[in-house]
Enzyme design. Sequence first.
Site, PDB file in Angstrom:
ATOM      1  N   SER A  13       0.840  -1.216   0.000  1.00 58.93           N
ATOM      2  CA  SER A  13       0.000   0.000   0.000  1.00 58.93           C
ATOM      3  C   SER A  13       0.873   1.263   0.000  1.00 58.93           C
ATOM      4  CB  SER A  13      -0.974   0.005   1.187  1.00 58.93           C
ATOM      5  OG  SER A  13      -0.284   0.127   2.398  1.00 58.93           O
ATOM      6  N   HIS A 104       9.096   2.864   9.429  1.00 58.75           N
ATOM      7  CA  HIS A 104       8.801   1.917  10.507  1.00 58.75           C
ATOM      8  C   HIS A 104       7.491   2.326  11.174  1.00 58.75           C
ATOM      9  CE1 HIS A 104       9.769  -1.210  13.356  1.00 58.75           C
ATOM     10  NE2 HIS A 104       9.321  -0.409  14.302  1.00 58.75           N
TER      11      HIS A 104
END
Length: 196
Positions: A13, A104
């Site tokens: 995505s 992250h």
Amino acid sequence: MTNIAIFASGSGSNAENIANYFASHHDINIAVIISNKPDAYVHERAKQLGVPSFTFKKSDFDNGTVILNKMAEYQIDFIVLAGFLLKVPHSIMEAFPNSIINIHPALLPKYGGKGMYGDNVHNAVKNAGETETGITIHYINENYDEGDIIYQAMCEVADLDTPQDIANKVHTLEQMHFPKIIEKILRKNSKNISKY
Ligand code: GAR
């Protein structure tokens, strides 16, 4: 033209969002998507985006040469890790100094390190009773999730949030910020960035 390679192991995505963001840019191009998983959904997204995608074995990543040849073939200037789960070997880092970044799904240095990816991160945040989490965009170095931090964005974790709720909030932050931060870095470095 600055050419970006995206390395992704999963759904993709972020890769898709980044590719859509830069589709309207004349000077920044998503040239190729690289994965270590042949069945990762990122390949389907790449097909729909018209971006070439390739799968390489872990041994090819560890060795570096095959990947570096692919980077040269597509004249890559900058590498974006977007949900990429293998460690990047020294040879690739050396060929792309200050030109490989990672996203992250938590506020590093918390909840980073080996094994900390995707839902593992959100479960750990929930189990620890955190009241906030977020995203970290950082340069990579020899250790997982320890390179210099470029940008962080935060979101609240409410008492009743499930790990899936947390994942959704983090996903929203990723979609909102990651492409813009990539562009900022590239514009700042534009004098040094083109190797070809
Ligand atoms: C993203 O949430 C990214 O932050 C995370 O994997 C997800 C990939 O989603 N990365 C890590 O956990 C790295 N340690 P996507 O494949 O849909 O972009």
